[in-house]
Design an enzyme around this catalytic site. Structure first.
Site, PDB file in Angstrom:
ATOM      1  N   ASP A  52       0.865  -1.177   0.000  1.00  0.00           N
ATOM      2  CA  ASP A  52       0.000   0.000   0.000  1.00  0.00           C
ATOM      3  C   ASP A  52       0.907   1.235   0.000  1.00  0.00           C
ATOM      4  O   ASP A  52       2.070   1.166   0.403  1.00  0.00           O
ATOM      5  CB  ASP A  52      -0.892  -0.027   1.236  1.00  0.00           C
ATOM      6  CG  ASP A  52      -1.683   1.248   1.411  1.00  0.00           C
ATOM      7  OD1 ASP A  52      -2.406   1.627   0.481  1.00  0.00           O
ATOM      8  OD2 ASP A  52      -1.556   1.881   2.478  1.00  0.00           O
ATOM      9  N   LEU A  53       0.370   2.352  -0.447  1.00  0.00           N
ATOM     10  CA  LEU A  53       1.173   3.579  -0.538  1.00  0.00           C
ATOM     11  C   LEU A  53       0.950   4.507   0.657  1.00  0.00           C
ATOM     12  O   LEU A  53       1.864   4.789   1.433  1.00  0.00           O
ATOM     13  CB  LEU A  53       0.834   4.316  -1.832  1.00  0.00           C
ATOM     14  CG  LEU A  53       1.569   5.632  -2.090  1.00  0.00           C
ATOM     15  CD1 LEU A  53       3.024   5.363  -2.433  1.00  0.00           C
ATOM     16  CD2 LEU A  53       0.899   6.412  -3.216  1.00  0.00           C
ATOM     17  N   SER A 106      -2.435   0.866  -4.994  1.00  0.00           N
ATOM     18  CA  SER A 106      -2.969   2.007  -4.244  1.00  0.00           C
ATOM     19  C   SER A 106      -4.312   2.462  -4.786  1.00  0.00           C
ATOM     20  O   SER A 106      -4.614   2.327  -5.978  1.00  0.00           O
ATOM     21  CB  SER A 106      -1.974   3.171  -4.315  1.00  0.00           C
ATOM     22  OG  SER A 106      -2.492   4.329  -3.688  1.00  0.00           O
TER      23      SER A 106
END
Length: 229
Positions: A10-11, A118
């Site tokens: 995930d970002l 994302s």
């Protein structure tokens, strides 16, 4: 987890600190920057979930702008158009957590493909990664835009499986967001939850396979896994 053939990150809130915008918020309303950032982030998340449930998709940049407008009104802290634009631009260059660059380099040395999956738009993801100079770390930058819905919908998690051409059981998903970690685990990824703040994990019927306090600890664990016979 010795069959791991790639790592999917995930970002926002995982590799990059969304609250690094608080300093910029503080320039418009001194002493209120962290409060603005906190409400802004929570409403941004809520809008992605609500938009998904409503079937009324907008890209992440629009959701971010809408959330900032709400935040300004909710906190009764006026922001004119120029201020809103400037703060949204700050969201395109949020800072990585301090341990992230070195930890990514260690993970790269393991010869595993690294990817970002994302809710951010293609432009948002590329802008954030480029601003930090970490583009070289990732083989894939994958956006929910292509399926017009946000995580934690299964169709978003499917994108990484397709892009990396690996079965989901062979891809380690890494997130600091418990709701995201739950969604990925429900989809079938083995999951590492980065719990920097010492929070309780969400009660969504899922549990992470591994918990660390930072990305450096993930690198430690992965290195130990590789050296275990």
């Amino acid at each position: 987890m010795k069959n791991i053939r790639g790592i999917v990150f995930d970002l926002y809130g995982t590799l990059y600190d969304v609250h690094s915008v608080a300093a910029a918020c503080d320039t418009y309303h001194p002493g209120r920057g962290r409060e603005i950032s906190t409400v802004w982030r929570q409403k941004q998340l809520e809008y992605t979930w609500l938009r998904s449930l409503m079937g009324d998709y907008v890209d992440f940049e629009q959701a971010t702008r809408d959330a900032l407008v709400f935040t300004s009104r909710q906190l009764q802290l006026p922001l004119d158009d120029a201020a809103r634009l400037a703060l949204c631009q700050e969201y395109l260059r949020i800072a990585p957590y301090p341990e992230v660059p070195q930890a990514l380099a260690r993970l790269q040395a393991m010869q595993l493909p690294l990817a970002i999956l994302s809710n951010g738009s293609v432009n948002s993801i590329r802008s954030v990664v480029a601003a930090s100079g970490l583009e070289h770390c990732f083989q894939h930058l994958i956006s929910a835009d292509s399926v017009q819905i946000f995580k934690p919908h299964d169709s978003v998690y499917l994108l990484a499986e397709q892009q990396l051409s690996c079965d989901r059981s062979e891809l380690l998903f890494v997130s600091s967001n418990a709701w995201d970690a739950s969604g990925a685990r429900h989809f079938g990824y083995p999951v590492c939850w980065i719990n920097r703040a010492g929070n309780a994990f969400d009660e969504l019927g899922q549990s992470p396979d591994h918990v660390v306090q930072g990305l450096d600890q993930l690198a430690d664990w992965m290195e130990a896994q590789q050296h275990t016979v």
